[in-house]
Design a protein around this motif. Structure first.
Motif, PDB file in Angstrom:
ATOM      1  N   ILE A  34     -28.029  38.622  -0.478  1.00 20.63           N
ATOM      2  CA  ILE A  34     -26.653  38.134  -0.600  1.00 20.63           C
ATOM      3  C   ILE A  34     -26.652  36.612  -0.538  1.00 20.63           C
ATOM      4  N   GLN A  73     -23.518  45.015  -2.134  1.00 21.75           N
ATOM      5  CA  GLN A  73     -24.561  44.246  -2.812  1.00 21.75           C
ATOM      6  C   GLN A  73     -25.492  45.150  -3.608  1.00 21.75           C
ATOM      7  N   SER A  82     -24.315  39.576  -7.882  1.00 20.81           N
ATOM      8  CA  SER A  82     -24.560  39.429  -6.453  1.00 20.81           C
ATOM      9  C   SER A  82     -23.309  38.891  -5.773  1.00 20.81           C
TER      10      SER A  82
END
Length: 221
Positions: A34, A73, A82
């Motif tokens: 992330i 995610q 993302s």
């Protein structure tokens, strides 16, 4: 099974968790893929300088919210996308900094970029600044989506933290692609247990958050 995973994660994070309030984690420990840009650690925010309480460029959030972001995610990565986090847990001293700044009406360094059409004197009454924030409870997150091939953010039609009607999730005077991008973010967050905020396309709070009445004030470090 999910309860067992939470217990295992809490155990594995026990050393770093000693620095945090119980139930909080560093998001990078849960999902390193992330992306993040902690705006309040930098000068790139509506005040124009780092905010009190942000001592390190890291994302802190409750474990419960972090696990949901990890699930989101995983879904986005399959699409070449993302998450990118701008802010998550926010100490009360940072909120106090916002309030203090809002009362100094001649400090308008970043007005052109962040609130060109809103008088600073109305930031309280219009709800852009408040003395309490869901972020301080640890399960609210400000975020967007990026294209992993280009590294660029999807065009949402207005910048993060822009004070104006343009930031409302269903603002119509933007391009179709921008509306589509906002809906992509909104839908995947709602699907995975987050509640959107009516005035900001980037702002979501975890349903059944673990600390619904507690406003924390430990620093980000």
């Amino acid at each position: 099974m999910k309860k067992l995973l939470i217990l295992l994660l809490l155990y594995s994070y026990s050393l770093t968790a000693q620095k945090l309030a119980k139930g909080f984690v560093y998001l990078n420990d849960v999902d390193k893929s992330i992306q993040s840009e902690l705006r309040y650690f930098s000068n790139n925010n509506f005040i124009g300088k780092p905010i009190d309480g942000y001592h390190k460029n890291c994302i802190i959030i409750t474990l419960k919210a972090a696990l949901q972001l990890k699930e989101i995610q995983q879904q986005l990565v399959k699409q070449g996308l993302s998450l990118k986090i701008y802010d998550a847990y926010r100490p009360q001293e940072a909120v106090n900094h916002f309030v203090k700044w809002a009362r100094i009406l001649d400090d308008t360094l970043m007005k052109k970029e962040y609130y060109p059409d809103v008088p600073k004197s109305k930031l309280f009454s219009l709800g852009f600044i408040a003395s309490k924030s869901g972020h301080t409870r640890g399960s609210t997150v400000d975020l967007t989506i990026i294209d992993t091939k280009t590294g660029k953010e999807l065009d949402m039609g207005s910048p993060y933290d822009f004070f104006g009607k343009e930031s409302h999730p269903f603002y119509k005077n933007i391009a179709k692609e921008q509306q589509k991008n906002r809906l992509l973010l909104r839908n995947i967050m709602i699907k995975n247990g987050f509640t959107p905020y009516n005035n900001e396309w980037w702002h979501f709070t975890l349903k059944n958050e673990p600390f619904p009445k507690t406003y924390f004030n430990f620093p980000i470090e």
